[in-house]
Design a protein around this motif. Structure first.
Motif, PDB file in Angstrom:
ATOM      1  N   LEU A 132     -59.399 -55.168 -27.856  1.00  0.00           N
ATOM      2  CA  LEU A 132     -60.326 -54.642 -26.848  1.00  0.00           C
ATOM      3  C   LEU A 132     -61.256 -53.590 -27.452  1.00  0.00           C
ATOM      4  CD1 LEU A 132     -61.321 -54.411 -23.918  1.00  0.00           C
ATOM      5  CD2 LEU A 132     -59.397 -52.893 -23.436  1.00  0.00           C
ATOM      6  N   VAL A 133     -60.704 -52.714 -28.258  1.00  0.00           N
ATOM      7  CA  VAL A 133     -61.529 -51.668 -28.874  1.00  0.00           C
ATOM      8  C   VAL A 133     -62.529 -52.303 -29.842  1.00  0.00           C
ATOM      9  CG1 VAL A 133     -61.517 -49.653 -30.392  1.00  0.00           C
ATOM     10  CG2 VAL A 133     -59.804 -49.859 -28.594  1.00  0.00           C
ATOM     11  N   GLN A 134     -62.060 -53.271 -30.605  1.00  0.00           N
ATOM     12  CA  GLN A 134     -62.967 -53.906 -31.560  1.00  0.00           C
ATOM     13  C   GLN A 134     -64.114 -54.619 -30.847  1.00  0.00           C
ATOM     14  OE1 GLN A 134     -61.647 -55.520 -35.218  1.00  0.00           O
ATOM     15  NE2 GLN A 134     -62.649 -57.489 -34.878  1.00  0.00           N
ATOM     16  N   GLU A 135     -63.783 -55.334 -29.795  1.00  0.00           N
ATOM     17  CA  GLU A 135     -64.827 -56.021 -29.049  1.00  0.00           C
ATOM     18  C   GLU A 135     -65.809 -55.017 -28.439  1.00  0.00           C
ATOM     19  OE1 GLU A 135     -63.196 -58.993 -26.454  1.00  0.00           O
ATOM     20  OE2 GLU A 135     -65.203 -59.534 -25.724  1.00  0.00           O
ATOM     21  N   THR A 136     -65.268 -53.917 -27.966  1.00  0.00           N
ATOM     22  CA  THR A 136     -66.104 -52.856 -27.395  1.00  0.00           C
ATOM     23  C   THR A 136     -67.083 -52.326 -28.443  1.00  0.00           C
ATOM     24  OG1 THR A 136     -64.301 -52.213 -25.922  1.00  0.00           O
ATOM     25  CG2 THR A 136     -66.047 -50.590 -26.275  1.00  0.00           C
ATOM     26  N   TYR A 137     -66.578 -52.081 -29.633  1.00  0.00           N
ATOM     27  CA  TYR A 137     -67.439 -51.548 -30.696  1.00  0.00           C
ATOM     28  C   TYR A 137     -68.517 -52.549 -31.110  1.00  0.00           C
ATOM     29  CZ  TYR A 137     -65.354 -47.013 -31.562  1.00  0.00           C
ATOM     30  OH  TYR A 137     -64.976 -45.703 -31.444  1.00  0.00           O
ATOM     31  N   LEU A 138     -68.124 -53.805 -31.180  1.00  0.00           N
ATOM     32  CA  LEU A 138     -69.118 -54.805 -31.577  1.00  0.00           C
ATOM     33  C   LEU A 138     -70.215 -54.942 -30.528  1.00  0.00           C
ATOM     34  CD1 LEU A 138     -66.843 -57.533 -33.221  1.00  0.00           C
ATOM     35  CD2 LEU A 138     -68.324 -55.861 -34.344  1.00  0.00           C
TER      36      LEU A 138
ATOM     37  N   LEU B 297     -69.554 -45.752 -24.189  1.00  0.00           N
ATOM     38  CA  LEU B 297     -68.550 -46.601 -24.850  1.00  0.00           C
ATOM     39  C   LEU B 297     -67.430 -46.991 -23.875  1.00  0.00           C
ATOM     40  CD1 LEU B 297     -68.120 -44.811 -28.317  1.00  0.00           C
ATOM     41  CD2 LEU B 297     -69.242 -47.005 -27.905  1.00  0.00           C
ATOM     42  N   PHE B 298     -66.995 -46.043 -23.092  1.00  0.00           N
ATOM     43  CA  PHE B 298     -65.931 -46.323 -22.121  1.00  0.00           C
ATOM     44  C   PHE B 298     -66.394 -47.339 -21.079  1.00  0.00           C
ATOM     45  CE2 PHE B 298     -61.938 -44.003 -22.430  1.00  0.00           C
ATOM     46  CZ  PHE B 298     -62.181 -43.197 -23.531  1.00  0.00           C
ATOM     47  N   LYS B 299     -67.644 -47.234 -20.714  1.00  0.00           N
ATOM     48  CA  LYS B 299     -68.168 -48.168 -19.724  1.00  0.00           C
ATOM     49  C   LYS B 299     -68.170 -49.589 -20.287  1.00  0.00           C
ATOM     50  CE  LYS B 299     -72.038 -48.926 -16.658  1.00  0.00           C
ATOM     51  NZ  LYS B 299     -72.972 -48.190 -15.832  1.00  0.00           N
ATOM     52  N   ILE B 300     -68.589 -49.721 -21.539  1.00  0.00           N
ATOM     53  CA  ILE B 300     -68.579 -51.041 -22.176  1.00  0.00           C
ATOM     54  C   ILE B 300     -67.144 -51.567 -22.259  1.00  0.00           C
ATOM     55  CG2 ILE B 300     -69.019 -52.293 -24.339  1.00  0.00           C
ATOM     56  CD1 ILE B 300     -71.392 -50.375 -24.772  1.00  0.00           C
ATOM     57  N   MET B 301     -66.224 -50.678 -22.591  1.00  0.00           N
ATOM     58  CA  MET B 301     -64.826 -51.098 -22.690  1.00  0.00           C
ATOM     59  C   MET B 301     -64.286 -51.550 -21.333  1.00  0.00           C
ATOM     60  SD  MET B 301     -61.616 -49.410 -24.634  1.00  0.00           S
ATOM     61  CE  MET B 301     -61.038 -48.117 -23.567  1.00  0.00           C
ATOM     62  N   LYS B 302     -64.632 -50.794 -20.315  1.00  0.00           N
ATOM     63  CA  LYS B 302     -64.176 -51.151 -18.966  1.00  0.00           C
ATOM     64  C   LYS B 302     -64.682 -52.542 -18.584  1.00  0.00           C
ATOM     65  CE  LYS B 302     -66.457 -50.844 -15.397  1.00  0.00           C
ATOM     66  NZ  LYS B 302     -67.301 -51.240 -14.429  1.00  0.00           N
ATOM     67  N   ASN B 303     -65.971 -52.793 -18.834  1.00  0.00           N
ATOM     68  CA  ASN B 303     -66.550 -54.095 -18.496  1.00  0.00           C
ATOM     69  C   ASN B 303     -65.929 -55.220 -19.316  1.00  0.00           C
ATOM     70  OD1 ASN B 303     -68.256 -53.057 -16.542  1.00  0.00           O
ATOM     71  ND2 ASN B 303     -69.896 -52.650 -17.998  1.00  0.00           N
ATOM     72  N   THR B 304     -65.692 -54.950 -20.584  1.00  0.00           N
ATOM     73  CA  THR B 304     -65.070 -55.953 -21.447  1.00  0.00           C
ATOM     74  C   THR B 304     -63.667 -56.285 -20.952  1.00  0.00           C
ATOM     75  OG1 THR B 304     -66.266 -54.969 -23.291  1.00  0.00           O
ATOM     76  CG2 THR B 304     -64.518 -56.507 -23.843  1.00  0.00           C
ATOM     77  N   PHE B 305     -62.968 -55.227 -20.586  1.00  0.00           N
ATOM     78  CA  PHE B 305     -61.604 -55.421 -20.084  1.00  0.00           C
ATOM     79  C   PHE B 305     -61.597 -56.301 -18.838  1.00  0.00           C
ATOM     80  CE2 PHE B 305     -58.102 -54.048 -17.288  1.00  0.00           C
ATOM     81  CZ  PHE B 305     -57.030 -54.374 -18.112  1.00  0.00           C
TER      82      PHE B 305
ATOM     83  N   VAL C 138     -59.645 -48.910 -40.469  1.00  0.00           N
ATOM     84  CA  VAL C 138     -60.261 -49.503 -41.661  1.00  0.00           C
ATOM     85  C   VAL C 138     -60.808 -50.884 -41.326  1.00  0.00           C
ATOM     86  CG1 VAL C 138     -59.767 -50.442 -43.954  1.00  0.00           C
ATOM     87  CG2 VAL C 138     -58.856 -48.195 -43.297  1.00  0.00           C
ATOM     88  N   ARG C 139     -59.993 -51.649 -40.628  1.00  0.00           N
ATOM     89  CA  ARG C 139     -60.407 -53.007 -40.254  1.00  0.00           C
ATOM     90  C   ARG C 139     -61.653 -52.964 -39.372  1.00  0.00           C
ATOM     91  NH1 ARG C 139     -58.314 -56.572 -36.114  1.00  0.00           N
ATOM     92  NH2 ARG C 139     -56.631 -55.110 -35.670  1.00  0.00           N
ATOM     93  N   LEU C 140     -61.660 -52.035 -38.431  1.00  0.00           N
ATOM     94  CA  LEU C 140     -62.781 -51.934 -37.503  1.00  0.00           C
ATOM     95  C   LEU C 140     -64.067 -51.558 -38.231  1.00  0.00           C
ATOM     96  CD1 LEU C 140     -63.836 -51.900 -34.577  1.00  0.00           C
ATOM     97  CD2 LEU C 140     -63.083 -49.521 -34.411  1.00  0.00           C
ATOM     98  N   THR C 141     -63.958 -50.593 -39.104  1.00  0.00           N
ATOM     99  CA  THR C 141     -65.130 -50.169 -39.877  1.00  0.00           C
ATOM    100  C   THR C 141     -65.670 -51.334 -40.695  1.00  0.00           C
ATOM    101  OG1 THR C 141     -64.094 -48.011 -40.069  1.00  0.00           O
ATOM    102  CG2 THR C 141     -65.972 -48.425 -41.476  1.00  0.00           C
ATOM    103  N   ARG C 142     -64.756 -52.061 -41.319  1.00  0.00           N
ATOM    104  CA  ARG C 142     -65.138 -53.201 -42.139  1.00  0.00           C
ATOM    105  C   ARG C 142     -65.839 -54.256 -41.284  1.00  0.00           C
ATOM    106  NH1 ARG C 142     -59.992 -55.090 -44.883  1.00  0.00           N
ATOM    107  NH2 ARG C 142     -59.963 -53.140 -46.021  1.00  0.00           N
ATOM    108  N   THR C 143     -65.253 -54.539 -40.134  1.00  0.00           N
ATOM    109  CA  THR C 143     -65.826 -55.548 -39.246  1.00  0.00           C
ATOM    110  C   THR C 143     -67.230 -55.152 -38.797  1.00  0.00           C
ATOM    111  OG1 THR C 143     -63.596 -55.923 -38.413  1.00  0.00           O
ATOM    112  CG2 THR C 143     -65.393 -56.903 -37.161  1.00  0.00           C
ATOM    113  N   LEU C 144     -67.396 -53.885 -38.489  1.00  0.00           N
ATOM    114  CA  LEU C 144     -68.708 -53.410 -38.059  1.00  0.00           C
ATOM    115  C   LEU C 144     -69.738 -53.606 -39.171  1.00  0.00           C
ATOM    116  CD1 LEU C 144     -67.923 -50.090 -36.153  1.00  0.00           C
ATOM    117  CD2 LEU C 144     -69.110 -52.077 -35.225  1.00  0.00           C
ATOM    118  N   ARG C 145     -69.316 -53.360 -40.389  1.00  0.00           N
ATOM    119  CA  ARG C 145     -70.261 -53.482 -41.506  1.00  0.00           C
ATOM    120  C   ARG C 145     -70.636 -54.941 -41.750  1.00  0.00           C
ATOM    121  NH1 ARG C 145     -67.737 -48.688 -45.305  1.00  0.00           N
ATOM    122  NH2 ARG C 145     -68.221 -47.059 -43.809  1.00  0.00           N
ATOM    123  N   VAL C 146     -69.660 -55.822 -41.602  1.00  0.00           N
ATOM    124  CA  VAL C 146     -69.946 -57.248 -41.733  1.00  0.00           C
ATOM    125  C   VAL C 146     -70.915 -57.676 -40.640  1.00  0.00           C
ATOM    126  CG1 VAL C 146     -68.965 -59.551 -41.499  1.00  0.00           C
ATOM    127  CG2 VAL C 146     -67.737 -57.818 -42.781  1.00  0.00           C
TER     128      VAL C 146
END
Lengths: 267, 77
Positions: free
Chosen positions: A51-57, A76-84, B65-73
């Motif tokens: 969930l966090v990774q998807e939020t960041y992307l 960021l929290f808003k995006i996470m909430k919507n993703t969830f 680390v994984r997240l940072t890497r993924t973001l960079r990709v």
């Protein structure tokens, strides 16, 4: 998202795309906050990480939509909430009825019951012995929307206005959920504290049981429950309590007896 | 302000969300009413407890680390 070796190689020769660095610098400091909340929402580390990774992307993808000068953490929290909501709450389950006047009444009852202990030594931390598993269970017993508001306000320290923004709801709704959510959580914690003897001394075995629960997550048992545990009334009572909690966990949508919006006069 | 009024706004008072006038009346009441004062302390105690216990799940370094890497990709694409 999984990475191929080729993609990994690409990172090695990472470019200097400025916006990317800006984003990384701005967003990475919040990863623990987001993860903690994600973990409380999804209840396991693997889903929380996803969930966090998807939020960041997503946040990175829409970074140019972020308005400079507004609250980045809340964004960021808003995006996470919507993703969830999109990922985990697609299947709508049968609404579960909550009677808020009952919560109010039972809260008062619990307060009254525990009053003597609280009066005796109000400064002592009567909950310090409580197991983390119990605290977690108390939080998880809250309906999702109430849990979210309590997490955002009391753990992450967002203001009512920020929470309203994150959750896309009026400030009045935030206050009403906060009022009830905190009440439900307090009531449950006080009940656990009483039940397991954290408040009144002398219920040592109860703590042992909690430890066992922590090691092995409780699954709702069906017909075997009565037969195997009827001999021990204490244990049986506990079983019923957790069975009820499990039932609630499976229900994500709640319906309210009262009107959800309650007016609180602040001025 | 009576006990029931105070109970209704106590959380908001503790959050510092009440207006000055109302906040003062709650404060006055708490100074005079041991019941409400105790309730107020219980709310605060429980809040502090919940905050302490539920804020304790940081992301793992491995994940960061994984997240940072993924973001960079992602950025390269």
């Amino acid at each position: 998202m999984s990475l191929t070796t080729g993609e990994m190689m690409k990172t090695a020769v990472a470019n200097d795309h400025e916006q990317g660095w800006d984003f990384e610098k701005a967003a990475m400091p919040y990863v623990d906050s987001l993860y903690n909340t994600a973990y409380r929402m999804t209840r396991n580390s693997e889903d929380a990480e996803d969930l966090v990774q998807e939020t960041y992307l997503k946040a990175y993808k829409y970074y140019d939509k972020f308005e400079e000068g507004t609250n980045f953490k809340a964004w960021l929290f808003k995006i996470m909430k919507n993703t969830f909501i999109n990922n985990y709450r697609k299947k709508k389950l049968t609404p579960h009825k909550i009677d808020f006047s009952e919560i109010e009444e039972s809260y008062e009852r619990v307060i009254q019951k525990n009053a003597p202990d609280l009066i005796k030594d109000p400064e002592s931390d009567i909950f310090q012995d409580m197991m983390d598993a119990d605290v977690k269970r108390a939080l998880d017993s809250l309906p999702h929307d109430y849990k979210m508001v309590v997490l955002l306000a009391d753990i992450e320290g967002f203001s009512y206005k920020e929470i309203a923004e994150i959750l896309d709801c009026p400030v009045g709704t935030v206050m009403s959920r906060l009022y009830r959510g905190r009440k439900m959580l307090e009531r449950t914690l006080l009940e656990y504290a009483r039940k397991y003897g954290y408040i009144r001394g002398g219920a040592e075995p109860a703590k042992m049981r909690s430890r066992k629960d922590e090691a092995k997550p409780r699954k709702k048992k069906d017909d075997e429950t009565e037969e195997t545990e009827a001999a021990e009334p204490e244990e049986n009572e506990e079983e019923i309590l957790f069975a009820a909690a499990d039932e609630e966990e499976e229900t994500e949508e709640f319906e309210f007896e009262e009107e959800e919006e309650e007016e609180f006069e602040l001025e | 302000m009576g006990c029931d009024d105070v109970k209704r706004v106590l959380y908001f008072f503790l959050d510092g969300a009440l207006g000055d006038k109302k906040s003062r009346s709650v404060n006055d009441h708490l100074n005079l009413c041991p019941d409400c004062e105790r309730r107020s302390r219980l709310h605060q105690q429980l809040r502090a407890f919940v905050r302490r216990r539920l804020a304790a799940v940081p992301a793992s370094d491995k994940f960061k680390v994984r997240l940072t890497r993924t973001l960079r990709v992602f950025r390269v694409e």
